[in-house]
Design an enzyme around this catalytic site. Structure first.
Site, PDB file in Angstrom:
ATOM      1  N   LYS A  34       0.841  -1.195   0.000  1.00  0.00           N
ATOM      2  CA  LYS A  34       0.000   0.000   0.000  1.00  0.00           C
ATOM      3  C   LYS A  34       0.878   1.246   0.000  1.00  0.00           C
ATOM      4  O   LYS A  34       1.689   1.461   0.889  1.00  0.00           O
ATOM      5  CB  LYS A  34      -0.906   0.017   1.231  1.00  0.00           C
ATOM      6  N   ASP A  61      -3.301   4.176  -2.289  1.00  0.00           N
ATOM      7  CA  ASP A  61      -4.279   4.641  -1.292  1.00  0.00           C
ATOM      8  C   ASP A  61      -4.262   6.160  -1.235  1.00  0.00           C
ATOM      9  O   ASP A  61      -3.701   6.754  -0.319  1.00  0.00           O
ATOM     10  CB  ASP A  61      -3.896   4.007   0.065  1.00  0.00           C
ATOM     11  N   LYS A  63      -7.225   8.006  -1.893  1.00  0.00           N
ATOM     12  CA  LYS A  63      -8.581   8.434  -1.486  1.00  0.00           C
ATOM     13  C   LYS A  63      -9.075   9.662  -2.245  1.00  0.00           C
ATOM     14  O   LYS A  63      -9.343  10.715  -1.650  1.00  0.00           O
ATOM     15  CB  LYS A  63      -8.619   8.718   0.018  1.00  0.00           C
ATOM     16  N   ASP A  66     -13.329  14.488  -5.248  1.00  0.00           N
ATOM     17  CA  ASP A  66     -13.389  15.774  -5.951  1.00  0.00           C
ATOM     18  C   ASP A  66     -14.591  15.706  -6.898  1.00  0.00           C
ATOM     19  O   ASP A  66     -15.379  14.755  -6.832  1.00  0.00           O
ATOM     20  CB  ASP A  66     -12.061  16.010  -6.703  1.00  0.00           C
ATOM     21  N   THR A 125     -12.677   5.469   9.849  1.00  0.00           N
ATOM     22  CA  THR A 125     -12.846   4.882  11.189  1.00  0.00           C
ATOM     23  C   THR A 125     -12.419   5.843  12.299  1.00  0.00           C
ATOM     24  O   THR A 125     -12.685   5.596  13.457  1.00  0.00           O
ATOM     25  CB  THR A 125     -12.049   3.575  11.335  1.00  0.00           C
ATOM     26  N   ARG A 218       2.824  -2.116  10.724  1.00  0.00           N
ATOM     27  CA  ARG A 218       3.852  -2.281  11.751  1.00  0.00           C
ATOM     28  C   ARG A 218       4.075  -3.702  12.267  1.00  0.00           C
ATOM     29  O   ARG A 218       5.225  -4.056  12.567  1.00  0.00           O
ATOM     30  CB  ARG A 218       3.591  -1.292  12.897  1.00  0.00           C
TER      31      ARG A 218
HETATM   32  O1  C5P Z   1       0.902  -0.226  11.021  1.00  0.00           O
HETATM   33  P1  C5P Z   1      -0.549  -0.547  10.894  1.00  0.00           P
HETATM   34  O2  C5P Z   1      -0.813  -2.027  10.664  1.00  0.00           O
HETATM   35  O3  C5P Z   1      -1.375   0.016  12.014  1.00  0.00           O
HETATM   36  O4  C5P Z   1      -0.966   0.189   9.544  1.00  0.00           O
HETATM   37  C1  C5P Z   1      -2.278   0.196   9.104  1.00  0.00           C
HETATM   38  C2  C5P Z   1      -2.407   0.959   7.825  1.00  0.00           C
HETATM   39  O5  C5P Z   1      -3.783   1.016   7.496  1.00  0.00           O
HETATM   40  C3  C5P Z   1      -1.936   2.403   7.897  1.00  0.00           C
HETATM   41  O6  C5P Z   1      -1.456   2.766   6.598  1.00  0.00           O
HETATM   42  C4  C5P Z   1      -3.191   3.167   8.232  1.00  0.00           C
HETATM   43  O7  C5P Z   1      -3.177   4.484   7.758  1.00  0.00           O
HETATM   44  C5  C5P Z   1      -4.243   2.351   7.496  1.00  0.00           C
HETATM   45  N1  C5P Z   1      -5.572   2.480   8.074  1.00  0.00           N
HETATM   46  C6  C5P Z   1      -5.867   2.150   9.380  1.00  0.00           C
HETATM   47  N2  C5P Z   1      -7.129   2.291   9.852  1.00  0.00           N
HETATM   48  C7  C5P Z   1      -8.077   2.750   9.063  1.00  0.00           C
HETATM   49  C8  C5P Z   1      -7.821   3.089   7.750  1.00  0.00           C
HETATM   50  C9  C5P Z   1      -6.527   2.937   7.281  1.00  0.00           C
HETATM   51  O8  C5P Z   1      -4.993   1.705  10.111  1.00  0.00           O
HETATM   52  N3  C5P Z   1      -9.288   2.836   9.532  1.00  0.00           N
END
Ligand code: C5P
Length: 239
Positions: A34, A61, A63, A66, A125, A218
């Site tokens: 992503k 990603d 988003k 417009d 979210t 992560r």
């Molecule tokens: O490191 P981690 O697993 O938390 O990363 C999750 C990814 O998904 C990040 O790029 C974050 O911006 C994205 N994301 C999220 N929750 C959401 C929408 C997107 O964690 N509701």
């Protein structure tokens, strides 16, 4: 679909070097990478091609939100980048979603490539029920109902799927059917740190609830051994 294809690794890094180092190690073990606004705005569109060259597919990603003509044009040019998925905000409305789907399909036909999957973001979210009412002005409607309504609207416009929190997967699956793609973040294996994620779901639970793809950052990127972490998640999904 093989378990590893379901994993989308979030490349939440600033630099091309950091991103490509992860791609080199993990391209054989995940379904896609992503690229969000952080990496894209730092490195530019060329990063998509570079990831492809290393054997990785890209979920772009960005988003889009417009007027229909502008989003459709953005869809056309990102189709030329050869990405696997991209997304738009459902809040942009039906006409915007219809036009971008049409433009992407036309461009893919011209180029004789597969059209990227199009995803809709419904309610972020990070937005609470209270913010939905007070800041966005949506009164008298439960957040979850709005998420499902927008997912259905996206489907009717030809959008391939949605990005959704694990909490909403089952309701969206029930409303939108088995073919509609559901991509979910907020995934944490039982053995990994939560970081700032609050309501978390394990990869196995997300799969059981009906997710097609999971965005994971992560738990893999910050692991002592990222490849080992990815393999561990794959074997959990296979169980
Ligand atoms: O490191 P981690 O697993 O938390 O990363 C999750 C990814 O998904 C990040 O790029 C974050 O911006 C994205 N994301 C999220 N929750 C959401 C929408 C997107 O964690 N509701």
């Amino acid at each position: 679909m093989q378990a590893q294809e379901r994993i989308i690794l979030a490349l939440d890094v600033d630099s091309r070097e950091q991103a490509l180092a992860l791609v080199k190690d993990l391209a054989p073990h995940v379904g896609a990478f992503k690229v969000g606004m952080q990496l894209f705005n730092s490195c530019g569109p060329k990063i998509v091609e570079e990831i492809n060259q290393l054997g990785g597919r890209v979920f772009l990603d960005l988003k889009f939100h417009d007027i229909p003509n502008t989003v459709a044009a953005a869809g056309r040019v990102i189709t030329r980048l050869n990405c696997f998925m991209f997304n738009v905000h459902a809040a942009g409305g039906r006409e915007m979603m219809r036009q971008v789907v049409e433009e992407v399909e036309d461009e893919a036909k011209k180029l004789t490539v597969a059209a990227p999957l199009s995803l809709a973001v419904t309610v972020l979210t990070s937005i609470s029920q209270e913010q939905l009412e007070e800041e966005i002005g949506v009164k008298g409607r439960k957040l979850k109902d709005l998420v499902v309504k927008w997912a259905l609207m996206a489907k009717e416009c030809g959008i391939s799927g949605v990005v959704s929190s694990p909490q909403e997967i089952e309701a969206i699956r029930a409303a939108c059917g088995p073919e509609f793609k559901i991509v979910t973040p907020g995934i944490r294996p039982a053995w990994s740190e939560k970081n700032d994620q609050k309501r978390i779901t394990t990869p196995g639970q997300a799969l059981q609830m009906g997710a097609d793809f999971m965005v994971i950052g992560r738990p893999i990127t910050q692991a002592e051994n990222p490849v080992e972490a990815a393999l561990r998640i794959i074997s959990e999904l296979e169980e």
